[in-house]
Design a protein around this motif. Structure first.
Motif, PDB file in Angstrom:
ATOM      1  N   VAL A 110      -5.539  21.889  -1.279  1.00 15.86           N
ATOM      2  CA  VAL A 110      -6.605  22.481  -2.086  1.00 15.86           C
ATOM      3  C   VAL A 110      -7.568  21.396  -2.577  1.00 15.86           C
ATOM      4  CG1 VAL A 110      -7.105  23.671  -4.263  1.00 15.86           C
ATOM      5  CG2 VAL A 110      -5.290  24.522  -2.752  1.00 15.86           C
ATOM      6  N   HIS A 111      -7.028  20.251  -2.984  1.00 22.81           N
ATOM      7  CA  HIS A 111      -7.884  19.173  -3.489  1.00 22.81           C
ATOM      8  C   HIS A 111      -8.811  18.619  -2.404  1.00 22.81           C
ATOM      9  CE1 HIS A 111      -5.089  18.094  -7.127  1.00 22.81           C
ATOM     10  NE2 HIS A 111      -5.711  19.250  -7.256  1.00 22.81           N
ATOM     11  N   ALA A 124     -11.543  21.173  -1.904  1.00 24.08           N
ATOM     12  CA  ALA A 124     -12.489  21.135  -3.015  1.00 24.08           C
ATOM     13  C   ALA A 124     -13.387  19.903  -2.933  1.00 24.08           C
ATOM     14  CB  ALA A 124     -11.732  21.152  -4.341  1.00 24.08           C
ATOM     15  N   LEU A 166      -5.769  30.335  -4.125  1.00 28.87           N
ATOM     16  CA  LEU A 166      -6.518  29.101  -3.847  1.00 28.87           C
ATOM     17  C   LEU A 166      -5.989  28.426  -2.589  1.00 28.87           C
ATOM     18  CD1 LEU A 166      -6.955  27.605  -7.430  1.00 28.87           C
ATOM     19  CD2 LEU A 166      -8.504  29.084  -6.134  1.00 28.87           C
ATOM     20  N   ALA A 168      -7.258  30.434   0.388  1.00 30.32           N
ATOM     21  CA  ALA A 168      -8.661  30.168   0.716  1.00 30.32           C
ATOM     22  C   ALA A 168      -8.809  28.822   1.414  1.00 30.32           C
ATOM     23  CB  ALA A 168      -9.501  30.207  -0.561  1.00 30.32           C
ATOM     24  N   ALA A 169      -8.074  27.816   0.933  1.00 27.92           N
ATOM     25  CA  ALA A 169      -8.133  26.507   1.577  1.00 27.92           C
ATOM     26  C   ALA A 169      -7.619  26.594   3.019  1.00 27.92           C
ATOM     27  CB  ALA A 169      -7.320  25.491   0.781  1.00 27.92           C
TER      28      ALA A 169
END
Length: 313
Positions: free
Chosen positions: A190-191, A194, A267, A270-271
């Motif tokens: 996720v990071h 983002a 999340l 989505a990633a």
């Protein structure tokens, strides 16, 4: 540790898988004075390890013949099972009391199943996924998230001490280490997504990306992944240090675990879709920072080195 382990060859180690992580781990153990034999499907890699002072083997079984510790550094559960129980599987060749240290990222349920099968043969199994990247592997500074019996930890201790800066002992049954690694991978995936979304958005705004990087890494919005991966984007260099396909695998495991527990993980979901899209666009074997390229393609943002030929693995 109070348990005595009948394992007189405990300082003889076999490393199965001499990729970017396994090679560094093998080097670190050799540097610490352990007698290390390496095996890899790519024989020139084995030859390179021998040239640097290690021992080489032509098959996994040959590698583990005298080893008290077998460190498996392959990609996933399927490969780990093949190392153990495939046509040239090491489980049948390991000596009684030896420990199998599994470093692959996998579903905790699979780790528990493999542990049961290995222990039924009179061997030990340490569930020991790793984090830190190739540079820390080469320095013996990995983080290891381990779980297993007291005997497994005791048998593996010389290797653990040589490979890691931090060894987290997370319980006495396999699967716990794997579960903690999946929490790490959820956050890491996720990071990265983002970070790539943010830097491509900055490009779309016409901002100086080098200056954006400087500001964000000194601000509250920073993350380890932003700091580590965005320099790849700034350099326009997507040589795979960690490939898109790795996070398709890992976030896929996260989704499987979450679905089984009826736990929402939107999340991470989505990633995962972004990694899948990047792979579908031909970037699957490129660095995971290639998500920035995908965002740029979707939005018309311009990134450094955009006209370069993509890396071909």
């Amino acid at each position: 540790m109070s348990a005595h382990v009948e394992n007189p060859g405990h300082e003889t180690v076999a490393v199965i898988g001499l990729g970017s992580m396994g090679f560094g781990m093998a080097q670190s153990m050799k540097r610490a004075g352990l007698d290390v034999t390496g095996y890899d499907l790519v024989q020139p890699t084995v030859q390179r390890f021998v040239a640097e002072g290690g021992r080489g083997a032509g098959t996994p079984r040959e590698a583990v013949r005298d080893a008290g510790i077998v460190v498996s550094v392959v990609v996933n559960a399927v490969q780990t099972e093949a190392v153990l129980f495939g046509p040239d599987g090491v489980a049948a060749a390991m000596k009684p009391g030896a420990v199998f240290v599994s470093s692959a990222t996998m579903d905790p349920a699979v780790a528990r199943s493999l542990s049961e099968q290995v222990e039924a043969l009179g061997l030990h199994y340490l569930d020991a996924p790793i984090s830190g990247g190739a540079a820390k592997a080469a320095k013996g500074e990995l983080t290891i998230m381990a779980s297993g019996s007291e005997q497994a930890f005791a048998a593996a201790r010389p290797a653990l001490d040589a490979m890691a800066a931090k060894v987290y002992e997370l319980g006495n049954t396999a699967g716990t280490g794997a579960a903690v690694k999946m929490i790490n991978q959820l956050l890491a995936g996720v990071h990265i997504a983002a970070a790539c979304e943010a830097i491509s958005f900055a490009a779309k705004q016409g901002l100086d990306l080098t200056k954006v990087y400087e500001v964000i890494t000194a601000s509250a919005g920073n993350s380890w992944m932003f700091e580590n991966r965005i320099p790849h984007v700034l350099a326009g260099d997507y040589t795979p240090l960690s490939a898109i396909e790795i996070f398709i695998k890992d976030l896929g495991i996260v989704q499987d675990m979450a679905r089984a527990e009826r736990y929402p993980a939107p999340l991470a979901a989505a990633a995962l879709q972004m990694y899948l899209a990047a792979s579908g666009a031909g970037m699957g074997r490129d660095d995971d920072s290639s998500l920035a390229r995908l965002y740029a393609q979707l939005s018309g943002a311009e990134l450094p080195g955009q006209n370069k030929e993509p890396h071909k693995a």
